[in-house]
Design a protein around this motif. Structure first.
Motif, short mmCIF file in Angstrom:
data_model
loop_
_atom_site.label_atom_id
_atom_site.label_comp_id
_atom_site.label_asym_id
_atom_site.label_seq_id
_atom_site.Cartn_x
_atom_site.Cartn_y
_atom_site.Cartn_z
N LEU A 19 -3.97 -19.32 3.36
CA LEU A 19 -4.87 -19.61 4.48
C LEU A 19 -6.18 -18.84 4.35
N ALA A 20 -6.13 -17.63 3.80
CA ALA A 20 -7.36 -16.85 3.61
C ALA A 20 -8.30 -17.54 2.64
N ARG A 21 -7.75 -18.12 1.59
CA ARG A 21 -8.59 -18.79 0.59
C ARG A 21 -9.06 -20.15 1.08
N ARG A 22 -8.21 -20.84 1.83
CA ARG A 22 -8.58 -22.17 2.32
C ARG A 22 -9.63 -22.10 3.43
N TYR A 23 -9.56 -21.03 4.24
CA TYR A 23 -10.50 -20.87 5.36
C TYR A 23 -11.22 -19.53 5.22
N PRO A 24 -12.18 -19.45 4.32
CA PRO A 24 -12.82 -18.15 4.03
C PRO A 24 -13.56 -17.54 5.21
N GLU A 25 -13.94 -18.33 6.19
CA GLU A 25 -14.68 -17.81 7.34
C GLU A 25 -13.76 -17.47 8.51
N ALA A 26 -12.50 -17.82 8.42
CA ALA A 26 -11.58 -17.60 9.54
C ALA A 26 -11.19 -16.13 9.64
N ARG A 27 -11.03 -15.65 10.87
CA ARG A 27 -10.51 -14.32 11.10
C ARG A 27 -8.98 -14.38 11.02
N ILE A 28 -8.40 -13.44 10.31
CA ILE A 28 -6.95 -13.43 10.12
C ILE A 28 -6.40 -12.10 10.62
N VAL A 29 -5.37 -12.17 11.44
CA VAL A 29 -4.73 -10.98 12.00
C VAL A 29 -3.25 -11.00 11.62
N PHE A 30 -2.78 -9.87 11.10
CA PHE A 30 -1.34 -9.68 10.93
C PHE A 30 -0.90 -8.63 11.93
N THR A 31 0.23 -8.88 12.61
CA THR A 31 0.71 -7.93 13.61
C THR A 31 2.16 -7.57 13.36
N GLY A 32 2.43 -6.27 13.18
CA GLY A 32 3.79 -5.80 12.94
C GLY A 32 3.84 -4.30 12.75
N GLY A 33 4.65 -3.62 13.56
CA GLY A 33 4.81 -2.17 13.43
C GLY A 33 6.11 -1.82 12.75
N ASN A 34 6.83 -0.86 13.28
CA ASN A 34 8.13 -0.45 12.73
C ASN A 34 9.24 -1.22 13.41
N ALA A 35 10.16 -1.76 12.61
CA ALA A 35 11.27 -2.52 13.15
C ALA A 35 12.26 -1.60 13.86
N TRP A 36 13.11 -2.18 14.69
CA TRP A 36 14.14 -1.45 15.43
C TRP A 36 15.01 -0.60 14.52
N SER A 37 15.36 -1.13 13.33
CA SER A 37 16.29 -0.44 12.45
C SER A 37 15.62 0.52 11.47
N SER A 38 14.30 0.59 11.48
CA SER A 38 13.60 1.44 10.52
C SER A 38 13.66 2.90 10.92
N GLY A 39 13.64 3.78 9.93
CA GLY A 39 13.58 5.21 10.20
C GLY A 39 12.21 5.62 10.69
N SER A 40 12.11 6.83 11.22
CA SER A 40 10.84 7.30 11.79
C SER A 40 9.76 7.46 10.73
N ASP A 41 10.17 7.65 9.46
CA ASP A 41 9.19 7.82 8.40
C ASP A 41 9.03 6.57 7.56
N ALA A 42 9.60 5.45 8.01
CA ALA A 42 9.47 4.20 7.27
C ALA A 42 8.05 3.67 7.36
N LEU A 43 7.65 2.91 6.36
CA LEU A 43 6.35 2.26 6.40
C LEU A 43 6.34 1.20 7.49
N SER A 44 5.22 1.06 8.18
CA SER A 44 5.09 -0.02 9.15
C SER A 44 5.00 -1.34 8.40
N GLU A 45 5.30 -2.43 9.11
CA GLU A 45 5.18 -3.74 8.48
C GLU A 45 3.74 -4.00 8.04
N ALA A 46 2.78 -3.55 8.83
CA ALA A 46 1.37 -3.74 8.46
C ALA A 46 1.04 -3.02 7.16
N ALA A 47 1.61 -1.82 6.96
CA ALA A 47 1.35 -1.07 5.73
C ALA A 47 1.94 -1.79 4.52
N VAL A 48 3.12 -2.36 4.69
CA VAL A 48 3.75 -3.12 3.59
C VAL A 48 2.92 -4.36 3.27
#
Length: 266
Positions: free
Chosen positions: A115-144
């Motif tokens: 989608l980023a390549r098909r719509y080069p002018e579009a704003r793209i947002v990814f939203t995701g933090g730490n899942a319920w089962s993740s440890g306190s030091d786990a990477l956030s989904e956004a970091a991955v």
């Protein structure tokens, strides 16, 4: 509080866990020599047999996936923005192994580079933090996802990353602040097809202007199969996933996050 309560309730109501609890009740009854003890054991065994022999989970998944079809004609000619929901990313394994680790929902994230390549002018947002089962030091989904996008050759900053959301409700509210959609803009919502009804209902309730569904990660063919190859593990997993969505739809509606029990296209 609502997030934690919902997770705890589903730990008990998850069909696989519930069948186990029913079986354990029967075992306790046998140990205490109760006359009713065989009944929960029989119920648990019959439940496992039904889930193994028949695709009950897929039957429950099908109406969820059919609720919001993709845009007619495929890719729209113009898109102003795209919001992609997290989920199914393992921050613990990603950190331990030094590479992005995804589950069944990989199609959500694979859609971002296309989608980023098909719509080069579009704003793209990814939203995701730490899942319920993740440890306190786990990477956030956004970091991955940031590392995944780097590997895919997507320039840093091309995708706005929201790293606090733990639920669909928080996905909607946090990404709204970040994206700042304007009236008249055309935005796509990318998530798993079975999750789309709840996501659309919640995003509408959070104040997003009109969104178009871009469902991915289908689990069914679109037809109601009468029988599949017997597989207790797969059957339980499919039933757990479908039950989670139906129960979450009810829970979110009771909390007032959605104005309809089963949101539909407008």
């Amino acid at each position: 509080m609502a997030y934690v309560l919902g997770k705890l309730v589903f730990l008990v109501l998850r069909p696989s866990n519930l069948l186990l609890l029913v079986a354990l009740l029967g075992i306790v009854g046998l140990a205490l020599r109760r006359r009713w003890a065989p009944y929960p054991l029989v119920a648990a065994v019959l439940g496992l047999a039904v889930v193994t022999l028949f695709p009950v989970g897929l039957w429950l998944t099908l109406p969820l996936e059919q609720r919001f079809p993709p845009p007619a004609g495929g890719y729209p000619p113009r898109v102003d923005g795209v919001v992609v929901l997290g989920g199914g990313i393992d921050g613990d394994i990603s950190k331990a192994r030094g590479q992005p680790s995804f589950g069944q929902t990989m199609e959500r994230f694979a859609a971002i580079p296309e989608l980023a390549r098909r719509y080069p002018e579009a704003r793209i947002v990814f939203t995701g933090g730490n899942a319920w089962s993740s440890g306190s030091d786990a990477l956030s989904e956004a970091a991955v996802i940031a590392e995944f996008l780097r590997q895919q050759g997507i320039p840093e900053g091309r995708v706005m990353l929201e790293d606090r959301a733990r639920s669909t409700r928080e996905n909607a509210t946090f990404s709204l602040v970040l994206a700042k959609p304007r009236p008249g803009e055309r935005w796509l919502l990318v998530t798993s097809a079975m999750h789309m009804p709840r996501a659309m209902g919640v995003f509408r309730g959070a104040g997003w202007p009109e969104l178009e569904a871009w469902p991915v990660d289908y689990r069914t063919t679109g037809r109601r199969a009468l029988i599949v190859e017997p597989d207790m593990g797969a059957g339980l997993s499919q039933l757990d996933d479908a039950a989670y969505e139906w129960l979450a739809l009810l829970y979110y509606h009771l909390l007032g996050y959605t104005d309809a029990l089963f949101p539909a296209p407008t």
